[in-house]
Design a protein around this motif. Structure first.
Motif: not given
Length: 436
Positions: A355-372
């Motif tokens: 939801x933070x990444x607003x994407x189902x792209x694993x790379x973008x979701x991984x990036x969103x996890x960095x400051x989650x």
């Protein structure tokens, strides 16, 4: 006769096509049409190669139940919103039979056949380590909820993240607790099983203890399967430590406590891996277990809550402790072990990151996890951006008090004050407990 053969062949072809069609339909995300102008609802699969048989079956079954509870809560609380689409989560689980070769083939199947982009790792460090390179190869996210080994996260994998605390943090909370209570405590001993997990735990604890100002007065390992620790413990007694950390698994941890009692080696505090967290530890030792502590990933009774999260300035996400306990008991008739809570937290972390990444792209979701960062039933979730290793979650420290397992650290999770110093062996023989 020829016509019969042709008829039979035709029936087989049609039947096979129907079966394959059903299988393909199961593998594809389903979409619920919505009226014009309204958001669409789709199914998003989280993959799970999990041990439902073999040596890790009990842990695997508990983990899967935790995943399902978290998924159900998310679905009942609005799902995951990405743009104008609402995703409802489904767990696509396969039994890995507690075997590394099965884990690797199942990760490949999930990534290539089922087209799953978000995978919940199998239980145990060994199976998670086997899964990691396959997930990395196909660039699908792998979230470790049952693999504590730091080694997994020292291989440079980008698509592998961790929800549970790493092995290197197992005993650090206990050392923090002792120093907070008794800054003068100095003399530390380490006696532990010579195995990969326990070595990782205690090597990290040794270095952390030195940073806190402890003096290592004795350190010794013993082989797996040891049946007599008295030669080591007699040496330990001569070193006169204030504090002891040690153990490895259940049998040796129970033996360590039993022989410390027999040799009357009094300590202000001790923390043993694994064994004290299991109720049969007290059943076997009785009053001798009073005051003995141990690290745990999570325990029933922790005080993580929306109110605690608010005080810390962290967002709360997921079911409350009561909701989680009730859901697990309703499904299984039992109280949840820590494996269920950590697996639920892994599911919740995926939902928040997507939801933070607003994407189902694993790379973008991984990036969103960095400051989650958020708090759930399991505690705080936050990773090191570079390694994916969990840094937010704290181990809880349990201690046996008055025949009950109490949570005494950290303060944000505790339901009892630490019993320090613990009663002496002579006092316990006289009936003393941590509450008397």
């Amino acid at each position: 006769m020829v016509k019969s053969k042709w008829l039979l062949a035709a029936i087989l072809v049609v039947t096979t096509a129907l079966i394959l069609g059903c299988a393909q339909q199961q593998q594809q995300p389903t979409t619920t049409p919505a009226p014009s102008g309204e958001e669409k609802v789709e199914t998003l699969y989280f993959g799970a190669p999990i041990s439902l048989s073999g040596k890790f079956a009990e842990e695997g079954k508990a983990s899967l139940e935790g995943m399902k509870i978290a998924a159900k809560w998310i679905n009942e609380h609005g799902g995951i919103k990405v743009g104008d689409v609402t995703y409802k989560i489904e767990i696509k689980a396969y039994d890995d039979e507690s075997k590394k070769e099965n884990v690797q083939s199942l990760i490949e199947r999930l990534a290539t056949v089922d087209k799953v982009k978000f995978i919940l790792a199998p239980y145990s460090s060994g199976l998670t380590l086997a899964a990691a390179p396959i997930a990395e190869k196909y660039q699908v996210l792998l979230n470790s909820h049952g693999g504590a080994s730091d080694y997994i996260f020292e291989q440079g994998y980008y698509y592998v993240v961790q929800t549970l605390s790493p092995a290197s943090r197992y005993q650090t909370g206990f050392l923090d607790m002792v120093k907070a209570i008794d800054p003068e405590a100095k003399r530390l001993a380490l006696v532990y099983e010579d195995g990969e997990f326990s070595r990782a735990v205690h090597e990290a604890a040794r270095e952390y203890a030195k940073q806190l100002g402890f003096e290592i007065v004795y350190e010794k390992t013993y082989p797996a399967g040891a049946t007599d620790l008295s030669p080591i413990l007699n040496e330990l007694k001569a070193a006169n430590p204030d504090v002891l950390i040690g153990g490895g698994h259940f049998a040796d941890g129970q033996l360590l406590a039993k022989q410390l009692a027999e040799l009357k080696i009094d300590l202000k505090a001790m923390s043993i891996l694994v064994a004290p967290t299991i109720p049969s530890f007290y059943e076997a030792l009785g009053n001798k277990a009073e005051g003995i502590a141990g690290p745990a990933q999570w325990e029933v009774g922790v005080k993580y809550s929306p109110e605690v999260a608010e005080k810390l300035g962290i967002e709360w996400y997921g079911p409350t402790q009561e909701e989680f306990l009730n859901a697990y008991k309703e499904a299984t008739g039992e109280e949840p072990p820590y494996q269920a809570a950590e697996a639920a937290a892994a599911v919740l972390s995926y939902a928040k990151a997507i939801e933070k990444a607003q994407s189902l792209d694993p790379a973008k979701v991984r990036e969103a996890m960095n400051d989650l960062e958020f708090m759930s039933v399991y505690g705080v979730w936050k990773i090191d951006p570079e390694t994916g290793k969990q840094v937010g979650h704290e181990m809880v420290i349990i201690q046996w008090q008055n025949g009950e397992k109490k949570i005494v650290w950290p303060e944000s999770a505790a339901n009892a004050e630490p019993c320090y110093p613990m009663p002496t062996w002579d006092e316990k023989e006289g009936g003393a407990t941590c509450g008397s």
